[in-house]
Write a protein that holds these residues in place. Structure first.
Motif, PDB file in Angstrom:
ATOM      1  N   VAL A   2      88.445 -24.605  49.891  1.00 55.99           N
ATOM      2  CA  VAL A   2      88.769 -25.244  51.328  1.00 55.99           C
ATOM      3  C   VAL A   2      87.681 -25.392  52.067  1.00 55.99           C
ATOM      4  O   VAL A   2      86.590 -24.508  52.146  1.00 55.99           O
ATOM      5  N   THR A   3      87.242 -26.655  52.598  1.00 52.22           N
ATOM      6  CA  THR A   3      85.952 -26.864  53.542  1.00 52.22           C
ATOM      7  C   THR A   3      86.418 -26.722  55.084  1.00 52.22           C
ATOM      8  O   THR A   3      87.286 -27.355  55.497  1.00 52.22           O
ATOM      9  N   ARG A   4      85.644 -25.964  55.546  1.00 52.48           N
ATOM     10  CA  ARG A   4      85.806 -25.721  57.009  1.00 52.48           C
ATOM     11  C   ARG A   4      85.343 -26.777  57.893  1.00 52.48           C
ATOM     12  O   ARG A   4      84.659 -27.675  57.254  1.00 52.48           O
ATOM     13  N   PRO A   5      85.691 -26.883  59.096  1.00 49.83           N
ATOM     14  CA  PRO A   5      85.210 -27.965  59.829  1.00 49.83           C
ATOM     15  C   PRO A   5      83.588 -27.974  59.960  1.00 49.83           C
ATOM     16  O   PRO A   5      83.008 -29.074  60.269  1.00 49.83           O
ATOM     17  N   ASP A   6      83.005 -26.913  59.820  1.00 51.16           N
ATOM     18  CA  ASP A   6      81.472 -26.690  59.906  1.00 51.16           C
ATOM     19  C   ASP A   6      80.911 -27.340  58.589  1.00 51.16           C
ATOM     20  O   ASP A   6      79.513 -27.256  58.319  1.00 51.16           O
ATOM     21  N   GLY A   7      81.578 -27.557  57.487  1.00 55.77           N
ATOM     22  CA  GLY A   7      81.057 -27.916  56.290  1.00 55.77           C
ATOM     23  C   GLY A   7      81.123 -26.792  55.229  1.00 55.77           C
ATOM     24  O   GLY A   7      80.669 -27.156  54.253  1.00 55.77           O
ATOM     25  N   SER A   8      81.158 -25.773  55.478  1.00 52.13           N
ATOM     26  CA  SER A   8      80.883 -24.383  54.761  1.00 52.13           C
ATOM     27  C   SER A   8      82.415 -24.468  54.004  1.00 52.13           C
ATOM     28  O   SER A   8      83.282 -25.173  54.277  1.00 52.13           O
ATOM     29  N   THR A   9      82.440 -23.626  52.812  1.00 50.67           N
ATOM     30  CA  THR A   9      83.629 -23.594  52.183  1.00 50.67           C
ATOM     31  C   THR A   9      84.141 -22.257  51.736  1.00 50.67           C
ATOM     32  O   THR A   9      83.254 -21.281  52.063  1.00 50.67           O
ATOM     33  N   PHE A  10      85.270 -21.988  51.336  1.00 52.29           N
ATOM     34  CA  PHE A  10      85.785 -20.915  50.759  1.00 52.29           C
ATOM     35  C   PHE A  10      86.861 -21.038  49.675  1.00 52.29           C
ATOM     36  O   PHE A  10      87.563 -22.024  49.903  1.00 52.29           O
ATOM     37  N   GLY A  11      86.911 -20.039  48.970  1.00 46.95           N
ATOM     38  CA  GLY A  11      88.026 -20.163  47.872  1.00 46.95           C
ATOM     39  C   GLY A  11      89.279 -19.206  48.168  1.00 46.95           C
ATOM     40  O   GLY A  11      89.063 -18.261  49.068  1.00 46.95           O
ATOM     41  N   THR A  12      90.452 -19.734  48.039  1.00 51.45           N
ATOM     42  CA  THR A  12      91.649 -19.073  48.221  1.00 51.45           C
ATOM     43  C   THR A  12      92.669 -19.649  47.193  1.00 51.45           C
ATOM     44  O   THR A  12      92.471 -20.555  46.243  1.00 51.45           O
ATOM     45  N   PRO A  22      92.005 -19.132  61.375  1.00 51.55           N
ATOM     46  CA  PRO A  22      90.589 -18.697  61.125  1.00 51.55           C
ATOM     47  C   PRO A  22      90.353 -17.259  60.752  1.00 51.55           C
ATOM     48  O   PRO A  22      89.338 -16.564  60.184  1.00 51.55           O
ATOM     49  N   GLY A  23      91.396 -16.477  61.557  1.00 50.95           N
ATOM     50  CA  GLY A  23      91.453 -14.819  61.272  1.00 50.95           C
ATOM     51  C   GLY A  23      91.600 -14.435  59.973  1.00 50.95           C
ATOM     52  O   GLY A  23      91.451 -13.340  59.766  1.00 50.95           O
ATOM     53  N   ASN A  24      92.375 -15.313  59.153  1.00 51.82           N
ATOM     54  CA  ASN A  24      93.187 -14.932  57.869  1.00 51.82           C
ATOM     55  C   ASN A  24      92.916 -16.280  57.104  1.00 51.82           C
ATOM     56  O   ASN A  24      93.853 -16.977  56.771  1.00 51.82           O
ATOM     57  N   GLU A  25      91.796 -16.280  56.447  1.00 54.56           N
ATOM     58  CA  GLU A  25      91.697 -17.662  55.421  1.00 54.56           C
ATOM     59  C   GLU A  25      92.183 -17.404  54.092  1.00 54.56           C
ATOM     60  O   GLU A  25      92.402 -18.301  53.383  1.00 54.56           O
ATOM     61  N   GLN A  26      92.805 -16.428  53.705  1.00 48.90           N
ATOM     62  CA  GLN A  26      93.507 -16.068  52.359  1.00 48.90           C
ATOM     63  C   GLN A  26      94.953 -16.690  52.491  1.00 48.90           C
ATOM     64  O   GLN A  26      95.435 -16.943  51.450  1.00 48.90           O
ATOM     65  N   GLU A  27      95.167 -16.691  53.632  1.00 47.47           N
ATOM     66  CA  GLU A  27      96.677 -17.511  53.756  1.00 47.47           C
ATOM     67  C   GLU A  27      96.857 -18.875  54.203  1.00 47.47           C
ATOM     68  O   GLU A  27      96.297 -19.238  55.286  1.00 47.47           O
ATOM     69  N   VAL A  28      96.863 -19.578  53.053  1.00 50.11           N
ATOM     70  CA  VAL A  28      96.525 -21.182  53.390  1.00 50.11           C
ATOM     71  C   VAL A  28      97.947 -22.087  53.075  1.00 50.11           C
ATOM     72  O   VAL A  28      98.539 -21.622  52.110  1.00 50.11           O
ATOM     73  N   VAL A  29      98.368 -22.976  53.999  1.00 45.42           N
ATOM     74  CA  VAL A  29      99.428 -23.664  53.711  1.00 45.42           C
ATOM     75  C   VAL A  29      99.216 -25.033  53.495  1.00 45.42           C
ATOM     76  O   VAL A  29      98.352 -25.919  54.178  1.00 45.42           O
ATOM     77  N   LEU A  30      99.859 -25.671  52.140  1.00 49.04           N
ATOM     78  CA  LEU A  30      99.552 -26.977  51.750  1.00 49.04           C
ATOM     79  C   LEU A  30     100.677 -27.760  52.912  1.00 49.04           C
ATOM     80  O   LEU A  30     101.534 -27.601  53.288  1.00 49.04           O
ATOM     81  N   ALA A  82     101.686 -24.980  61.970  1.00 44.58           N
ATOM     82  CA  ALA A  82     101.992 -25.556  63.438  1.00 44.58           C
ATOM     83  C   ALA A  82     100.441 -25.458  64.341  1.00 44.58           C
ATOM     84  O   ALA A  82     100.054 -26.112  65.173  1.00 44.58           O
ATOM     85  N   ARG A  83      99.876 -24.148  64.065  1.00 45.80           N
ATOM     86  CA  ARG A  83      98.647 -23.605  64.973  1.00 45.80           C
ATOM     87  C   ARG A  83      97.527 -23.782  64.012  1.00 45.80           C
ATOM     88  O   ARG A  83      96.446 -23.589  64.739  1.00 45.80           O
ATOM     89  N   GLY A  84      97.612 -23.905  62.876  1.00 44.17           N
ATOM     90  CA  GLY A  84      96.384 -23.524  61.999  1.00 44.17           C
ATOM     91  C   GLY A  84      95.452 -24.615  61.994  1.00 44.17           C
ATOM     92  O   GLY A  84      95.750 -25.683  62.491  1.00 44.17           O
ATOM     93  N   VAL A  85      94.043 -24.533  61.679  1.00 47.41           N
ATOM     94  CA  VAL A  85      93.183 -25.449  61.407  1.00 47.41           C
ATOM     95  C   VAL A  85      93.513 -26.400  60.586  1.00 47.41           C
ATOM     96  O   VAL A  85      93.844 -25.964  59.331  1.00 47.41           O
ATOM     97  N   ARG A  86      93.556 -27.652  60.548  1.00 48.90           N
ATOM     98  CA  ARG A  86      93.765 -28.643  59.531  1.00 48.90           C
ATOM     99  C   ARG A  86      92.238 -28.872  58.529  1.00 48.90           C
ATOM    100  O   ARG A  86      91.238 -29.078  59.413  1.00 48.90           O
ATOM    101  N   HIS A  93      96.189 -25.984  55.865  1.00 45.10           N
ATOM    102  CA  HIS A  93      96.229 -25.390  57.418  1.00 45.10           C
ATOM    103  C   HIS A  93      95.869 -23.941  57.031  1.00 45.10           C
ATOM    104  O   HIS A  93      96.292 -23.417  56.329  1.00 45.10           O
ATOM    105  N   TYR A  94      95.199 -23.386  57.931  1.00 48.02           N
ATOM    106  CA  TYR A  94      94.489 -21.863  57.813  1.00 48.02           C
ATOM    107  C   TYR A  94      94.390 -21.456  59.135  1.00 48.02           C
ATOM    108  O   TYR A  94      93.992 -22.363  60.210  1.00 48.02           O
TER     109      TYR A  94
END
Length: 264
Positions: free
Chosen positions: A214-224, A250-258, A183-187, A247-248
């Motif tokens: 995952v690709t962040r809104p600024d174009g950078s990526t991270f694995g999870t 920003p303060g906790n990028e390891q918890e990602v929801v499909l 509900a609150r996370g970044v898409r 969705h994730y």
């Protein structure tokens, strides 16, 4: 509305035939040229014979909803449950060349109890192919009568989503914390890099563990990593190389929801 319309039609029919009989029986039969049973008074029974069947036909189960776009007054404020299509078949009735179908549902009520029920509705030909076993639809039902339901036509997506969320929590498919992230996370978009199936199954759904980039809104990526319970038909949506929505926070990028559709 359905009951009122049918009652009004029957009252009119009774009045029409009653007046016709009264007129005929009370007519002066001493006049040899009198025709007490033929005349303008015959119009009322003819109109009644036309109107009553039409009213009953167009207030049939599922037909009135097709014309009004709303649930019947009986079910409009009923409880909202989650219905899973078990089977369906044509009833033989059509309205404007659109078929009426009887749908057999397995319904999960607001209290988590599951019961079998049926619904009748007019389904446009263009949407008929979307109706198949396993499809999940919000339905309205009455607590004191669970043998019959109506597919929810209120258009209240928020209420339907709340009902779905509560069902998923009860079954252990998700948690309130994950729903909060959704509900609150970044898409964002993510690419599936790995997929494993641990073998855990709940209510016919298999647990899937995914490795994601995952690709962040600024174009950078991270694995999870993320896990989700999916029906067998949806496993193809998360194969390696597929792009999925997540969705994730920003303060906790390891918890990602499909974010996958309920109906594949």
């Amino acid at each position: 509305m359905r009951t009122k319309a049918r009652t009004a039609a029957l009252v009119f029919g009774a009045f029409a035939f009653g007046y016709y009989l009264f007129h005929g029986l009370m007519a002066d039969t001493s006049d040899p040229f009198a025709m007490p049973w033929v005349g303008p008074q015959l119009a009322l029974p003819i109109i009644a014979l036309t109107i009553v069947p039409i009213v009953f036909a167009f207030t049939g189960e599922g037909i009135l909803q097709a014309f009004t776009g709303n649930n019947s007054s009986e079910f409009r404020h009923g409880l909202l449950g989650i219905g899973t299509v078990k089977s369906f078949h044509h009833t033989g009735v059509t309205v404007n060349d659109q078929p009426q179908v009887r749908i057999d549902f397995s319904v999960e009520g607001v209290d988590g109890k599951v019961f079998d029920s049926t619904a009748r509705m007019i389904v446009p030909l263009t949407e008929l192919a979307l109706l198949r076993p396993g499809v999940v639809l919000p339905v309205r039902y009455l607590r004191e009568r669970t043998d019959k339901v109506e597919v929810d036509m209120s258009g209240d997506a928020a209420e339907a989503q709340r009902a779905m969320n509560q069902s998923m929590i009860r079954k252990g498919f998700t948690t309130p914390a994950k729903l909060d992230i959704a509900a609150r996370g970044v898409r964002a978009q993510a690419v599936v890099q790995s997929l494993s199936v641990p073998g855990e199954i709940r209510d016919g759904y298999s647990r899937i563990d995914l490795g994601l980039v995952v690709t962040r809104p600024d174009g950078s990526t991270f694995g999870t990593h993320a896990d989700k319970f999916l029906p067998p038909a949806m496993v193809g949506s998360v194969q390696v190389g597929r792009i999925v929505q997540v969705h994730y926070l920003p303060g906790n990028e390891q918890e990602v929801v499909l974010a996958l559709p309920v109906n594949a």
